[in-house]
Design an enzyme around this catalytic site. Structure first.
Site, mmCIF file in Angstrom:
data_model
loop_
_atom_site.group_PDB
_atom_site.id
_atom_site.type_symbol
_atom_site.label_atom_id
_atom_site.label_comp_id
_atom_site.label_asym_id
_atom_site.label_seq_id
_atom_site.Cartn_x
_atom_site.Cartn_y
_atom_site.Cartn_z
ATOM 1 N N LYS A 4 67.239 -19.292 -37.156
ATOM 2 C CA LYS A 4 67.521 -18.058 -36.416
ATOM 3 C C LYS A 4 68.888 -17.479 -36.774
ATOM 4 O O LYS A 4 69.867 -18.216 -36.952
ATOM 5 C CB LYS A 4 67.461 -18.354 -34.907
ATOM 6 C CG LYS A 4 67.775 -17.162 -34.002
ATOM 7 C CD LYS A 4 67.729 -17.562 -32.538
ATOM 8 C CE LYS A 4 68.177 -16.414 -31.634
ATOM 9 N NZ LYS A 4 68.163 -16.793 -30.203
ATOM 10 N N SER A 36 66.132 -13.829 -27.072
ATOM 11 C CA SER A 36 66.627 -13.316 -28.336
ATOM 12 C C SER A 36 65.956 -13.939 -29.562
ATOM 13 O O SER A 36 66.190 -13.484 -30.682
ATOM 14 C CB SER A 36 68.144 -13.546 -28.429
ATOM 15 O OG SER A 36 68.456 -14.928 -28.409
ATOM 16 N N SER A 62 66.186 -17.362 -23.891
ATOM 17 C CA SER A 62 65.880 -16.845 -25.221
ATOM 18 C C SER A 62 64.922 -17.690 -26.032
ATOM 19 O O SER A 62 64.495 -17.272 -27.101
ATOM 20 C CB SER A 62 67.177 -16.644 -26.015
ATOM 21 O OG SER A 62 67.916 -15.569 -25.496
#
Length: 479
Positions: A71, A147, A171
């Site tokens: 990520k 996220s 997230s």
């Protein structure tokens, strides 16, 4: 290996095929590259082109040969630039791995790409000005959550079976709910992120992954959990592997179910119904289920959440080369503004607020073994619902808008308990609905036992989104 064959396997399944000699790791990687190209064209989940070659990894780990993604949320892998989803960062290139990345490599995961995130990872949608909108494979007009939205969209679309994710307020769990995945936020301290990130955002954030199956989450936690000891990391022998917990039958548990948001936000009826149905299934399995929930001081939660935002912003304010605020989105500028004005007294008040919430929730989880809630308060939101570049937002109004959408997750970042989102509900128009299950600190074993029990009772593995590597290109949804 054909795309439709590849996309049906989870990480453990792929590793089993490779070990048995039914397929080679090279064939799996080649197919994964095709799946990533096809899926990313539809969901926009990659922040960079697919890596060529893949990042170095061990040849004898528990996940050797399994495709993987990391990520865009900070310095993760040596040589891989990060952007934090922002135009203000040109692509900072770390000169070493994080501790967790070293563990991913030691596990043998084949890292093929970098996934999208919203700017500064501070949204429950992944729609940055820099990288554009990441779309949900179940409905491309809706968000994939945030996220860790890029990771969730690509795992759900069958591009990879597992992807790195992080969770500062939900997230991991929010994208899991939006995209029909398994999303575990481990206990505070279960996984190290260091050395650069230390204990992220004062312990309220953690890293792990998104998966399609409970067993993948359990096996991966076995592979990467433990204290950080730098580049000399060796996996400690677990007292009892989490992978064994998924076959264990839990005894009769005390389970609380609540669908009331502590923020006072109304909860969508279909979302609430999924949590209630989960409680009924657990009751039918012999558990003692009650309608109840901890008392939570929401003002104290919000004060803690602001502190977390200040901690995140401070890493940018203290950086040797500070990002240009003019190149940042409006909400990010508000984060920096509040961080610059935050005082020591503000911090002490926030720590006190965090302590009060933690004591209340921890006391509740001595009376119950598990707490069941919705993951989100609504169905996956249409694009543009959360507008991070809206200049009308203050930091507090932004956090309130996130709480209106996802009021159930941040509490357990404040308190540190493990929580998992499972795709146990489906809306009338076929959208996934996540149900969150929370246990006392350190009881991931219990979460895995119950999650596996629910996976057997309420299976989701045969549900496939319209955008998927399973389908021929002519049948994929066109954006």
């Amino acid at each position: 290996m054909e795309l439709h064959e590849y996309a049906r396997y989870d990480a453990v399944g792929l590793r089993t095929l490779i070990r048995a000699g039914d397929v080679t790791a090279e064939e799996v990687e080649a197919t994964a590259r095709k799946a990533l190209a096809a899926a990313d064209e539809q969901v926009n989940g990659l922040a960079l082109p697919v890596f060529s070659p893949a990042l170095d990894h061990a040849g004898d780990g528990p996940f050797t040969g399994v495709p993987f993604l990391i990520k865009d949320h900070g310095p993760v892998a040596e040589g891989v630039p990060f952007f934090l989803g922002s135009r203000s960062l040109p692509g900072v290139v770390p000169d070493h791995d994080s501790d967790l990345m070293a563990r991913f490599r030691a596990a043998g995961l084949v890292t093929l790409g970098l996934t999208t995130s919203p700017e500064m990872c501070v949204s429950f949608s992944t729609e940055s000005v820099r990288f554009g909108t990441t779309r949900n494979p179940w409905d491309p007009d809706r968000g994939a959550g945030g996220s860790s939205g890029g990771a969730a969209a690509l795992v759900a679309a069958g591009a990879v079976p597992v992807a790195h994710a992080s969770d500062g307020a939900g997230s991991i769990r929010v994208p899991a709910s939006c995209c029909g995945l398994v999303g575990l936020k481990p206990s505070r301290g279960r996984i190290t992120s260091g050395p650069d990130l230390g204990e992220p955002m004062l312990g309220m954030a953690c890293e792990f992954a998104l998966t399609r199956t409970v067993r993948d989450a359990a096996h991966l936690l076995d592979a990467v959990c433990g204290p950080g000891i730098g580049d000399k990391y060796t996996a400690p022998p677990p007292l009892r592997p989490y992978a064994e917990e998924i076959a264990a039958r839990p005894g009769r548990l005390r389970v609380a179910v609540t669908t009331r948001a502590w923020s006072g936000t109304p909860v969508d009826a279909e979302v609430a119904a999924a949590a209630i149905r989960t409680g009924l299934v657990l009751e039918q399995a012999g558990h003692l289920v009650s309608e109840d929930g901890p008392r939570v001081d929401w003002d104290a939660v919000m004060r803690s959440w602001v502190l977390e935002g200040v901690a995140l912003s401070s890493t940018l304010l203290l950086a040797p080369r500070k990002p240009d605020p003019a190149m940042m989105e409006a909400v990010s500028r508000q984060f920096l503004k509040v961080a610059g004005e935050y005082t020591a007294m503000d911090m002490m008040a926030a720590f006190d607020a965090q302590n009060r919430v933690t004591r209340s929730v921890s006391a509740f989880l001595t009376e119950y073994d598990l707490l069941v809630t919705p993951t989100l308060g609504r169905l996956p939101a249409p694009h543009g619902t959360l507008r991070q570049d809206d200049p009308g937002h203050t930091l507090l109004s932004w956090l309130e808008s996130l709480a209106d959408y996802g009021p159930f997750t941040v509490v357990f970042n404040v308190t540190g308990q493990p929580a998992i989102s499972l795709p146990l509900g489906w809306s009338g128009n076929g959208l996934p609905i996540g149900v969150q299950i929370v246990a006392a600190h350190g009881r991931e074993d219990l979460l895995f036992q119950v999650a596996a029990e629910l996976e057997r009772a309420m299976p989701w593995k045969d549900r496939t989104p319209p955008v998927s590597a399973l389908w021929p290109r002519s049948y994929r949804v066109q954006s």
